[in-house]
Design a protein around this motif. Structure first.
Motif, mmCIF file in Angstrom:
data_model
loop_
_atom_site.group_PDB
_atom_site.id
_atom_site.type_symbol
_atom_site.label_atom_id
_atom_site.label_comp_id
_atom_site.label_asym_id
_atom_site.label_seq_id
_atom_site.Cartn_x
_atom_site.Cartn_y
_atom_site.Cartn_z
ATOM 1 N N ARG A 1 -21.484 11.262 -10.699
ATOM 2 C CA ARG A 1 -22.544 12.004 -11.480
ATOM 3 C C ARG A 1 -23.107 13.144 -10.774
ATOM 4 N N ASP B 1 -12.813 3.097 -15.471
ATOM 5 C CA ASP B 1 -13.759 1.693 -15.673
ATOM 6 C C ASP B 1 -13.470 1.119 -14.542
ATOM 7 N N GLN C 1 -19.735 5.466 -9.399
ATOM 8 C CA GLN C 1 -20.118 6.361 -10.636
ATOM 9 C C GLN C 1 -21.306 7.190 -10.298
ATOM 10 N N GLU C 2 -22.053 6.846 -9.810
ATOM 11 C CA GLU C 2 -23.581 7.354 -9.513
ATOM 12 C C GLU C 2 -23.285 8.488 -8.828
ATOM 13 N N THR D 1 -16.768 1.258 -9.070
ATOM 14 C CA THR D 1 -17.983 0.706 -8.871
ATOM 15 C C THR D 1 -19.215 1.554 -9.337
ATOM 16 N N LYS D 2 -20.047 0.864 -9.348
ATOM 17 C CA LYS D 2 -21.380 1.711 -10.116
ATOM 18 C C LYS D 2 -21.866 2.727 -9.176
ATOM 19 N N SER D 3 -21.981 2.211 -8.047
ATOM 20 C CA SER D 3 -22.555 3.182 -6.967
ATOM 21 C C SER D 3 -21.594 4.394 -6.903
ATOM 22 N N ARG E 1 -17.859 0.380 -19.870
ATOM 23 C CA ARG E 1 -18.011 0.105 -18.237
ATOM 24 C C ARG E 1 -18.269 1.539 -17.593
ATOM 25 N N ILE E 2 -18.447 2.568 -18.260
ATOM 26 C CA ILE E 2 -18.783 3.782 -17.900
ATOM 27 C C ILE E 2 -20.521 3.898 -17.854
ATOM 28 N N ILE E 3 -21.098 4.460 -16.834
ATOM 29 C CA ILE E 3 -22.468 4.324 -16.891
ATOM 30 C C ILE E 3 -22.870 5.561 -17.727
ATOM 31 N N ASP E 4 -24.260 5.352 -18.348
ATOM 32 C CA ASP E 4 -24.768 6.165 -19.430
ATOM 33 C C ASP E 4 -24.809 7.758 -18.844
#
Length: 350
Positions: free
Chosen positions: A153, A142, A149-150, A145-147, A174-177
Motif C-alpha cells: 500500500r 490474496d 500488503q501493508e 501476508t498482511k504485512s 482477503r485484501i486489506i481495506d
C-alpha cells in the motif's frame, strides 16, 4: 557395455559436426490460445470497456483489482492489455509476480520497489504512443501476508506517478481495506456456456481434436465455468485419445466419482447399514478419487434428491462444509469422510 551406456545395442555415439534437429516447441494450449489483445477478451464487458477507453481515448489507467473464480480470464485480460499498451516494450515495462509463491514483505521491499524505481523507455518500435508508466501484476494477491500488503500500500502511494499496479485474486475479502480503497475493483464472472463452447470448438478445429459433441458438453460441465481447466483437460484428452474422445474419457481425466457409486452410498445410508456404506466409501478412496471431489458430488446429489427433507439437507451440507474447511487446514481425509457419512446416515435413518 559401452553400447549399453550410450543407449543400447546398435546405438552409436555421434561424431563430427552433425547438427541435431531441435525438437519442436510444444506450448500448453492455455498459453497458445490466450487472447492476444483486449479485443479478443470475451464476456467481461465492464473491464474490457474500461481498458478500451484507456487504450483508444487515452484515459488515465488506475490501479486495478481483478477478482473472481479461477479460469475466468483475469491474468489473460491484463496481459492482453499490456501487449496493446506497450507493444514491443512489454517485456521491460511489465513485471509479473505470483504472490502465492513470493508473498513476504521482502518481495514488496525488493522486487516490486526496485522495478518501480527503474526508468521506462518511451519509444515503441511501431511508433505508437506509449504511456510513461510501468505495470506491476501481482497474481494471487490474496495469498500475500498482511504485512506484505501493508508495505505494498505504501509502495503504491510513493510510486503512483511512474507505476500502475494490477492485483489479481480469487477472494477480495482477503485484501486489506487500504488497498481495495486505492484500486478500481472489477469482478470477473464465470464464463457463459456459449463462450466456452465457441472456444473449445475453435481449439478442436485448429488442433484437429477428435471429440464428440456429447464429450464437449461433458467437458464444459465438469469444468464448471473454469476455461483454463477445460482447455487443460482437452489437451490431456487429445494426448491420451487421439482416435476419439468420449464423455467417459472426460470423466476419467476429471477424476469424477461415478454417479452410481455416489447413489450407492446414499442408498446404504438409507438402509441403516453403516458397514456397507463405509465399504463403499473406502472403495472410492482406494480407487484414487479425491475426498474433496467425493464431497462436492455427494453435496450435489443430496441437494437434487427430493426424498430428503430440507432440514436434513441443511445438516448434511453443514457437515460437508466443516469437513471441507478441515481438509483445507490439512486434516485427515478418511476421518472427515467418516464424519460426513455418519451424519448422512443419522439424517436419512430418521
Amino acid at each position: 557395455m559401452e553400447q549399453f551406456l550410450i543407449g543400447g545395442s546398435g546405438a552409436k555415439a555421434s561424431t563430427g559436426g552433425g547438427k541435431k534437429k531441435a525438437a519442436p516447441r510444444v506450448l500448453p494450449w492455455i498459453e497458445k490460445y490466450r487472447p492476444k489483445g483486449v479485443n479478443d477478451v470475451c464476456a467481461q464487458e465492464e473491464v474490457v470497456a474500461m481498458l478500451k477507453a484507456v487504450l483508444i481515448e487515452g484515459k488515465e489507467l488506475p490501479n486495478m483489482l481483478f477478482y473472481g473464480p479461477p479460469g475466468t480470464g483475469k491474468t489473460s485480460t491484463i496481459l492482453a492489455m499490456a501487449r496493446d499498451m506497450f507493444g514491443n516494450l512489454a517485456s521491460e515495462r511489465v513485471c509479473e509476480l505470483n504472490a502465492s509463491d513470493e508473498r513476504g514483505i521482502a518481495v514488496v521491499r525488493e522486487k516490486v520497489k526496485n522495478f518501480a524505481m527503474t526508468t521506462a523507455n518511451s519509444q515503441r518500435a511501431d511508433g505508437k504512443k506509449c504511456p510513461n508508466f510501468k505495470l506491476i501484476i501481482l497474481d494471487e494477491a490474496d495469498s500475500m501476508t498482511k504485512s506484505a500488503q501493508e508495505a505494498l500500500r505504501r509502495t503504491m502511494e510513493v510510486y503512483s506517478k511512474s507505476t500502475r499496479f494490477c492485483l489479481l485474486c480469487n477472494y477480495v475479502s482477503r485484501i486489506i481495506d487500504p488497498i481495495t480503497s486505492r484500486t478500481a475493483k472489477f469482478r470477473f464472472r464465470l464464463l457463459p456456456k456459449e463462450i466456452q463452447y465457441n472456444q473449445i470448438r475453435h481449439i478442436r478445429e485448429a488442433e484437429n481434436v477428435q471429440i464428440s459433441e456429447n464429450a464437449v458438453e461433458e467437458l464444459i460441465s465438469v469444468a464448471a465455468g473454469d476455461m483454463r481447466r477445460a482447455v487443460n483437460f482437452l489437451q490431456s484428452l487429445h494426448r491420451l485419445h487421439e482416435d476419439e474422445i468420449t464423455p467417459d474419457d472426460v470423466r476419467d481425466v476429471a477424476i469424477l466419482c461415478p454417479a452410481e457409486k455416489i447413489d450407492e452410498v446414499i442408498r446404504e445410508a438409507r438402509s441403516k447399514s453403516y458397514e456397507n456404506m463405509l465399504t463403499k466409501v473406502q472403495a472410492l478412496l482406494q480407487d484414487g478419487y479425491p475426498a474433496g471431489q467425493f464431497m462436492h458430488q455427494l453435496q450435489d446429489a443430496v441437494i437434487a434428491d427430493d426424498a430428503i427433507e430440507d432440514f436434513q439437507k441443511v445438516n448434511i451440507i453443514n457437515q460437508i462444509g466443516k469437513a471441507d474447511h478441515a481438509l483445507t487446514d490439512g486434516a485427515d481425509e478418511k476421518v472427515q469422510i467418516l464424519a460426513i457419512v455418519s451424519v448422512l446416515q443419522r439424517e436419512l435413518s430418521r
